[in-house]
Design a protein around this motif. Structure first.
Motif, mmCIF file in Angstrom:
data_model
loop_
_atom_site.group_PDB
_atom_site.id
_atom_site.type_symbol
_atom_site.label_atom_id
_atom_site.label_comp_id
_atom_site.label_asym_id
_atom_site.label_seq_id
_atom_site.Cartn_x
_atom_site.Cartn_y
_atom_site.Cartn_z
ATOM 1 N N ALA A 153 47.772 11.663 12.244
ATOM 2 C CA ALA A 153 48.078 10.208 12.145
ATOM 3 C C ALA A 153 49.188 9.674 12.868
ATOM 4 O O ALA A 153 49.184 8.863 13.005
ATOM 5 C CB ALA A 153 48.916 10.581 10.515
ATOM 6 N N ASN A 154 49.866 10.707 13.713
ATOM 7 C CA ASN A 154 51.011 10.142 14.370
ATOM 8 C C ASN A 154 50.332 9.802 15.634
ATOM 9 O O ASN A 154 50.904 9.127 16.668
ATOM 10 C CB ASN A 154 52.010 11.261 14.688
ATOM 11 N N ALA A 155 49.156 10.165 15.938
ATOM 12 C CA ALA A 155 48.544 10.150 17.463
ATOM 13 C C ALA A 155 47.692 8.887 17.550
ATOM 14 O O ALA A 155 47.287 8.338 18.636
ATOM 15 C CB ALA A 155 47.803 11.122 17.752
ATOM 16 N N PHE A 156 47.250 8.155 16.447
ATOM 17 C CA PHE A 156 46.184 7.142 16.253
ATOM 18 C C PHE A 156 46.966 5.899 15.617
ATOM 19 O O PHE A 156 48.085 5.899 15.063
ATOM 20 C CB PHE A 156 45.107 7.595 15.531
ATOM 21 N N THR A 157 46.128 4.653 15.450
ATOM 22 C CA THR A 157 46.615 3.550 14.999
ATOM 23 C C THR A 157 46.759 3.668 13.710
ATOM 24 O O THR A 157 46.565 4.534 12.722
ATOM 25 C CB THR A 157 45.446 2.572 15.166
ATOM 26 N N GLU A 158 47.478 2.588 13.034
ATOM 27 C CA GLU A 158 47.929 2.689 11.809
ATOM 28 C C GLU A 158 46.702 2.736 10.550
ATOM 29 O O GLU A 158 46.556 3.280 9.696
ATOM 30 C CB GLU A 158 48.739 1.254 11.110
ATOM 31 N N GLU A 159 45.669 2.056 11.140
ATOM 32 C CA GLU A 159 44.390 1.825 10.236
ATOM 33 C C GLU A 159 43.913 3.424 10.063
ATOM 34 O O GLU A 159 43.507 3.877 8.911
ATOM 35 C CB GLU A 159 43.442 1.104 10.729
ATOM 36 N N GLN A 160 43.860 4.158 10.972
ATOM 37 C CA GLN A 160 43.412 5.659 10.898
ATOM 38 C C GLN A 160 44.525 6.443 10.271
ATOM 39 O O GLN A 160 44.284 7.316 9.762
ATOM 40 C CB GLN A 160 42.931 6.185 12.223
ATOM 41 N N ALA A 161 45.606 6.202 10.649
ATOM 42 C CA ALA A 161 46.987 7.093 9.964
ATOM 43 C C ALA A 161 46.904 6.937 8.458
ATOM 44 O O ALA A 161 47.275 7.714 7.886
ATOM 45 C CB ALA A 161 48.192 6.533 10.620
ATOM 46 N N VAL A 162 46.443 5.702 8.058
ATOM 47 C CA VAL A 162 46.290 5.699 6.447
ATOM 48 C C VAL A 162 45.332 6.706 5.909
ATOM 49 O O VAL A 162 45.616 7.325 4.749
ATOM 50 C CB VAL A 162 45.969 4.176 6.082
ATOM 51 N N LEU A 163 44.556 6.906 6.495
ATOM 52 C CA LEU A 163 43.173 8.084 6.168
ATOM 53 C C LEU A 163 44.074 9.288 5.965
ATOM 54 O O LEU A 163 43.823 10.009 5.075
ATOM 55 C CB LEU A 163 41.961 7.853 6.761
ATOM 56 N N TYR A 164 44.585 9.590 7.018
ATOM 57 C CA TYR A 164 45.118 11.106 7.353
ATOM 58 C C TYR A 164 46.283 11.248 6.332
ATOM 59 O O TYR A 164 46.441 12.219 5.635
ATOM 60 C CB TYR A 164 45.801 11.339 8.830
ATOM 61 N N ASN A 165 47.128 10.284 6.240
ATOM 62 C CA ASN A 165 48.384 10.379 5.171
ATOM 63 C C ASN A 165 47.833 10.531 3.921
ATOM 64 O O ASN A 165 48.390 11.184 2.974
ATOM 65 C CB ASN A 165 49.173 9.118 5.421
ATOM 66 N N GLN A 166 46.623 9.924 3.533
ATOM 67 C CA GLN A 166 46.094 10.230 2.320
ATOM 68 C C GLN A 166 45.640 11.519 2.058
ATOM 69 O O GLN A 166 46.130 12.017 0.892
ATOM 70 C CB GLN A 166 45.063 9.046 2.150
ATOM 71 N N ARG A 167 45.095 12.088 2.905
ATOM 72 C CA ARG A 167 44.730 13.595 2.721
ATOM 73 C C ARG A 167 45.897 14.309 2.540
ATOM 74 O O ARG A 167 45.953 15.271 1.766
ATOM 75 C CB ARG A 167 43.965 14.052 4.242
ATOM 76 N N VAL A 168 47.260 13.934 3.440
ATOM 77 C CA VAL A 168 48.201 14.803 3.284
ATOM 78 C C VAL A 168 48.923 14.703 1.795
ATOM 79 O O VAL A 168 49.121 15.739 1.150
ATOM 80 C CB VAL A 168 49.258 14.303 4.322
ATOM 81 N N GLU A 169 48.813 13.475 1.297
ATOM 82 C CA GLU A 169 49.350 13.395 -0.283
ATOM 83 C C GLU A 169 48.398 14.238 -1.160
ATOM 84 O O GLU A 169 48.941 14.543 -1.969
ATOM 85 C CB GLU A 169 49.337 11.768 -0.636
ATOM 86 N N GLU A 170 47.153 14.348 -0.804
ATOM 87 C CA GLU A 170 46.208 15.160 -1.511
ATOM 88 C C GLU A 170 46.433 16.452 -1.502
ATOM 89 O O GLU A 170 46.259 17.255 -2.594
ATOM 90 C CB GLU A 170 44.906 14.727 -1.330
ATOM 91 N N ILE A 171 46.949 16.908 -0.392
ATOM 92 C CA ILE A 171 47.296 18.296 -0.212
ATOM 93 C C ILE A 171 48.345 18.950 -0.671
ATOM 94 O O ILE A 171 48.509 20.011 -1.245
ATOM 95 C CB ILE A 171 46.987 18.891 1.197
ATOM 96 N N SER A 172 49.291 17.951 -0.642
ATOM 97 C CA SER A 172 50.925 18.193 -1.082
ATOM 98 C C SER A 172 51.005 18.852 -2.456
ATOM 99 O O SER A 172 51.658 19.948 -2.592
ATOM 100 C CB SER A 172 51.954 17.145 -0.668
ATOM 101 N N PRO A 173 50.459 18.480 -3.585
ATOM 102 C CA PRO A 173 50.673 19.082 -4.761
ATOM 103 C C PRO A 173 50.089 20.454 -4.825
ATOM 104 O O PRO A 173 50.723 21.444 -5.527
ATOM 105 C CB PRO A 173 49.661 18.202 -5.654
ATOM 106 N N ASN A 174 48.978 20.740 -4.021
ATOM 107 C CA ASN A 174 48.469 22.153 -4.252
ATOM 108 C C ASN A 174 49.344 23.160 -3.188
ATOM 109 O O ASN A 174 49.448 24.065 -3.662
ATOM 110 C CB ASN A 174 47.135 22.145 -3.371
ATOM 111 N N ILE A 175 50.075 22.559 -2.286
ATOM 112 C CA ILE A 175 50.952 23.378 -1.685
ATOM 113 C C ILE A 175 52.254 23.625 -2.500
ATOM 114 O O ILE A 175 52.524 24.922 -2.565
ATOM 115 C CB ILE A 175 51.485 22.891 -0.273
ATOM 116 N N ARG A 176 52.823 22.822 -3.262
ATOM 117 C CA ARG A 176 53.957 22.911 -4.138
ATOM 118 C C ARG A 176 53.594 23.918 -5.279
ATOM 119 O O ARG A 176 54.314 24.637 -5.613
ATOM 120 C CB ARG A 176 54.551 21.522 -4.729
#
Length: 558
Positions: A153-176
């Motif tokens: 997400a930090n390495a690419f454009t904002e449009e692509q970063a939205v998709l990666y950040n969405q995946r991070v949000e989906e994974i975070s509840p499983n980690i907690r």
């Protein structure tokens, strides 16, 4: 590229899509597994990676196995034995992901695809460990996946970063959730905050998290024995009611912190659903206790029983929540209505004042139900508060009725309604007094008074301009005459009815007109004509009656 595409939740449909995509890819690449008579297994190797569609073959295999596992997970709620098949399909998906990661280590694959393949492999591994309840291994896999997606997400454009950040949000509840099961007690609070911010969890963790929250509240509810409302303490013996009352403050805080209207609406619906379940549990307790309640009413001189008072308290919460939800919807509609006045846009159906009138009607009906709650008939302060709230919402309802009259140019009716709004608002200001604290959450009537005064001047100006408009004065006179278009060709006027469905072109059906009658012919000569006598012919006919018949029988002829 390496993202699960079944966000709609219909995993069976997505599995069918993966199968069809696999068939098309194999046919296009001529990578068939034998023929209809014999199966010949083939493997994708590094030597044939000149076309990136070979990687898609393995990805579709993994996605098909994963989607089948998710479908079985939904069905396993009612059929527990399907859990064995679920684990088998997840292992198959992990096996395909391992092969994909191995192939992506080739020099022919770019760095971005390599990282995505590693994240995909870590995610599926975490899912398998999660289902096996191996919390530590699952959390390590999910953390690896999350780290890779954050770097991407930090390495690419904002449009692509939205998709990666969405995946991070989906994974975070499983980690907690994994952290909580390992022993991190602070993870529970974070999980609840995630659930409240999103308006309810979705996906694989939803059922587990809801069960966990219910279990935690049930432990807290064991220490809760009573609740105080409006100066009366009531014992709470029903576990479902205890759990609901413990989570009430968290739900209200989440509604206040909601980021958008959609999330807020979802939270309101969740809270109302839980409240209805709690009220139903109290009603079931009320049924066998009806005779005792009637006896207590006689002994306590009208004082309701504890269980009935608890029912009134829960009903108060339900009605108050419904009022807040409708008020929130009304505020969003008012913003949309204001934006529409500033810039008219085509496309979606634009909001109208009538929509707000309906919402305020529902609010006023809820307030009437609040005044009829058992146990609160003698509470003068409560009745006074509800009366003031009723005046506030009546003022707003009356204001939007006036707005609807303005749209159809009924100036006198709108002006009368604006005066009624001011009357209600002044009654609220004069009667507030000691109840100002209870009116803080309500809309400010002073703003409404200012707005009404401005609208009155605008209305008077519009009425004067409308009265001086020549087209508006000439056209109605033509319509009132009732003359069709065929009779007023010589007079020009702007008649809006000519482009409507009830246009008057001619009189139909046409009226009767007098015309000359057809001449009648009378046979006047008939009265002066003398006909020849016929007596001789009548006698001759009489003689040849019976006598002629007898002669004919015996053969005599005259």
């Amino acid at each position: 590229m390496f993202n699960n595409c079944a966000g709609h939740g219909d995993f069976q449909r997505y599995r069918g899509y993966c199968s069809r995509r696999l068939r098309r890819l194999r046919k296009t690449l001529n990578f068939k597994m034998g023929n209809r008579h014999k199966f010949t297994g083939k493997k994708v190797t590094e030597e044939i990676l000149s076309d990136n569609r070979y990687l898609l073959l393995i990805l579709m295999d993994a996605e098909r196995a994963w989607s089948y596992a998710m479908q079985l997970k939904q069905e396993a709620n009612t059929e527990p034995r399907k859990r064995f098949h679920l684990l088998s399909r997840l292992r198959k998906a992990v096996k395909h992901a391992e092969e994909l990661e191995r192939l992506c280590e080739s020099n022919r694959v770019d760095a971005k695809t390599k990282l995505e393949a590693q994240a995909y492999m870590a995610y599926l591994t975490g899912m398998l460990r999660f289902e096996h309840q191996e919390w530590k291994a699952a959390m390590e896999a999910f953390n690896k996946c999350k780290t890779i997606y954050e770097k991407l997400a930090n390495a690419f454009t904002e449009e692509q970063a939205v998709l990666y950040n969405q995946r991070v949000e989906e994974i975070s509840p499983n980690i907690r959730y994994c952290a909580y099961n390992i022993g991190d007690q602070s993870a529970m609070n974070e999980l609840m905050q995630m659930r409240l911010r999103s308006g309810g969890t979705e996906g694989l963790l939803a059922e587990k998290l809801e069960a966990l929250i219910t279990q935690t509240r049930a432990k807290q509810a064991a220490t809760m024995s009573e609740v105080e409302w409006r100066g009366r303490t009531v014992p709470v013996k029903i576990d479902k009611v205890r759990i609901f009352l413990l989570g009430l403050a968290d739900n209200e805080a989440a509604i206040a912190q909601a980021e958008n209207e959609e999330t807020k609406e979802r939270l309101f619906e969740s809270l109302l659903s839980e409240c209805r379940d709690a009220i139903q549990a109290v009603r079931e307790e009320l049924k066998p206790d009806q005779k005792q309640r009637e006896h207590s009413l006689e002994n306590d001189s009208g004082k309701v029983s504890n269980i009935q008072y608890l029912h009134s308290y829960l009903t108060y919460i339900k009605l108050s929540t419904a009022i807040k939800r409708n008020e929130s919807m009304a505020k969003s509609l008012q913003k949309a209505l204001l934006q529409q006045q500033r810039s008219d846009e085509d496309g979606k159906r634009s909001p109208r004042p009538q929509d707000l009138i309906r919402l305020y009607d529902i609010i006023l009906q809820n307030l009437v139900e609040l005044t009829q709650l058992p146990g609160l008939e003698e509470d003068k302060n409560f009745q006074k508060e509800i009366g003031l709230k009723t005046l506030v919402y009546k003022a707003y309802r009356c204001f939007f009725i006036a707005q609807s009259y303005v749209l159809v140019k009924k100036w006198s009716e709108a002006l009368v309604l604006y005066e009624r709004v001011l009357k209600y608002a002044r009654e609220v200001q004069s009667g507030a007094g000691a109840h100002r604290n209870s009116l803080k959450e309500l809309p400010d009537v002073q703003d409404l008074i200012t707005q009404v005064n401005a609208e009155k001047y605008s209305l008077q100006a519009a009425a004067i301009l409308d009265a001086n408009d020549p087209h508006e004065t000439e056209s109605p006179s033509q319509v009132k005459d009732g003359k069709p278009l065929s009779e007023r060709f010589e007079t020009f006027c702007l008649d809006p009815s000519l482009v409507s469905k009830q246009v008057s072109l001619v009189h139909f059906p046409p009226g009767f007109q007098p015309i000359p009658c057809k001449p009648l012919f009378f046979d006047l000569a008939l009265n002066h004509v003398a006909f020849p006598p016929l007596e001789d012919k009548v006698e001759q006919k009489a003689k040849s009656g019976l006598t002629g018949y007898i002669k004919g029988i015996f053969g005599f002829k005259s």
